[in-house]
Design an enzyme around this catalytic site. Structure first.
Site, PDB file in Angstrom:
ATOM      1  N   ASP A  27     -13.844 -12.222 -13.121  1.00 38.70           N
ATOM      2  CA  ASP A  27     -13.414 -12.619 -14.466  1.00 38.70           C
ATOM      3  C   ASP A  27     -11.909 -12.890 -14.535  1.00 38.70           C
ATOM      4  OD1 ASP A  27     -12.481 -10.024 -14.213  1.00 38.70           O
ATOM      5  OD2 ASP A  27     -13.458  -9.267 -16.010  1.00 38.70           O
ATOM      6  N   CYS A  45       0.470   3.138   3.584  1.00 39.22           N
ATOM      7  CA  CYS A  45       0.968   2.673   4.881  1.00 39.22           C
ATOM      8  C   CYS A  45       2.034   1.580   4.804  1.00 39.22           C
ATOM      9  CB  CYS A  45      -0.196   2.179   5.734  1.00 39.22           C
ATOM     10  SG  CYS A  45      -0.959   0.659   5.110  1.00 39.22           S
ATOM     11  N   CYS A  83       0.857  -1.189   0.000  1.00 38.95           N
ATOM     12  CA  CYS A  83       0.000   0.000   0.000  1.00 38.95           C
ATOM     13  C   CYS A  83       0.893   1.240   0.000  1.00 38.95           C
ATOM     14  CB  CYS A  83      -0.893  -0.016   1.240  1.00 38.95           C
ATOM     15  SG  CYS A  83      -1.916   1.460   1.416  1.00 38.95           S
ATOM     16  N   CYS A 108      -4.878   0.686   6.654  1.00 39.83           N
ATOM     17  CA  CYS A 108      -5.155   2.134   6.688  1.00 39.83           C
ATOM     18  C   CYS A 108      -6.498   2.515   6.087  1.00 39.83           C
ATOM     19  CB  CYS A 108      -4.028   2.918   6.018  1.00 39.83           C
ATOM     20  SG  CYS A 108      -3.980   2.773   4.210  1.00 39.83           S
ATOM     21  N   HIS A 139      -8.463   3.226  -0.355  1.00 36.69           N
ATOM     22  CA  HIS A 139      -9.110   2.612  -1.522  1.00 36.69           C
ATOM     23  C   HIS A 139      -8.032   2.175  -2.505  1.00 36.69           C
ATOM     24  CE1 HIS A 139     -11.793   2.033  -4.928  1.00 36.69           C
ATOM     25  NE2 HIS A 139     -11.003   2.813  -5.634  1.00 36.69           N
ATOM     26  N   CYS A 190      -7.296  -1.269   1.740  1.00 37.89           N
ATOM     27  CA  CYS A 190      -6.215  -1.759   2.587  1.00 37.89           C
ATOM     28  C   CYS A 190      -6.769  -2.017   3.981  1.00 37.89           C
ATOM     29  CB  CYS A 190      -5.099  -0.720   2.638  1.00 37.89           C
ATOM     30  SG  CYS A 190      -3.762  -1.126   3.783  1.00 37.89           S
ATOM     31  N   ARG A 204     -10.263 -11.318 -10.106  1.00 38.26           N
ATOM     32  CA  ARG A 204      -9.342 -10.330 -10.677  1.00 38.26           C
ATOM     33  C   ARG A 204      -9.367  -9.098  -9.794  1.00 38.26           C
ATOM     34  NH1 ARG A 204     -10.210  -5.890 -14.389  1.00 38.26           N
ATOM     35  NH2 ARG A 204     -12.268  -6.751 -14.785  1.00 38.26           N
ATOM     36  N   HIS A 261     -10.926  -2.467  -7.275  1.00 32.62           N
ATOM     37  CA  HIS A 261     -12.109  -3.320  -7.216  1.00 32.62           C
ATOM     38  C   HIS A 261     -11.735  -4.757  -7.532  1.00 32.62           C
ATOM     39  CE1 HIS A 261     -13.805   0.697  -7.770  1.00 32.62           C
ATOM     40  NE2 HIS A 261     -14.803   0.225  -7.044  1.00 32.62           N
ATOM     41  N   CYS A 319      -8.416  -5.694  -9.533  1.00 36.65           N
ATOM     42  CA  CYS A 319      -8.062  -4.629 -10.469  1.00 36.65           C
ATOM     43  C   CYS A 319      -7.674  -3.412  -9.621  1.00 36.65           C
ATOM     44  CB  CYS A 319      -9.272  -4.345 -11.353  1.00 36.65           C
ATOM     45  SG  CYS A 319      -8.978  -3.128 -12.630  1.00 36.65           S
TER      46      CYS A 319
END
Length: 122
Positions: free
Chosen positions: A100, A42, A39, A90, A93, A87, A109, A96, A111
């Site tokens: 698939d 953090c 991440c 922390c 975002h 994460c 997956r 997603h 992404c």
């Protein structure tokens, strides 16, 4: 944590405001070195390079996350049902997860926005 001081404007927009980077803009899309993806906020280890694959979607893709490194959350922000990936350390975002991915690895997956990631060589 003062995220605005720690992160670049683009990292802040994605990690703290749930934004998305432009497809094929990340250095990690074609990245094939061995190591760990962390991440950018953090340093939490999120993905192993062994789980990365080329999904041709424009964002770094992984078929699995490190155990307990991410949380999945409902995301209906674009009036469509998606599952957001954040994460677990922390709350940043990351992107997603979709159904698939490679069938021989569970079909997921992840992404992920490349700007939300860092990389550590192994």
């Amino acid at each position: 944590m003062d995220w605005k001081k720690k992160l670049t404007n683009e990292q802040y927009h994605i990690l703290r405001e749930g934004g998305t980077e432009k497809p094929f803009s990340s250095e990690f899309v074609g990245h094939d070195k061995k190591g760990k993806y962390v991440c950018a906020g953090c340093g939490n280890v999120l993905f192993d390079s062994k789980t990365k694959f080329d999904s041709h979607c424009g964002w770094p893709s992984f078929w699995d996350a490190k155990k307990d490194s991410v949380e999945l959350k409902k995301d209906e922000s674009l009036e469509i049902k998606r599952v957001g990936v954040v994460c677990s350390k922390c709350g940043g975002h990351l992107g997603h997860v979709f159904d698939d991915g490679p069938k021989d690895h569970g079909g997921k997956r992840f992404c992920i926005n490349g700007v939300a990631l860092g990389f550590v060589n192994s």
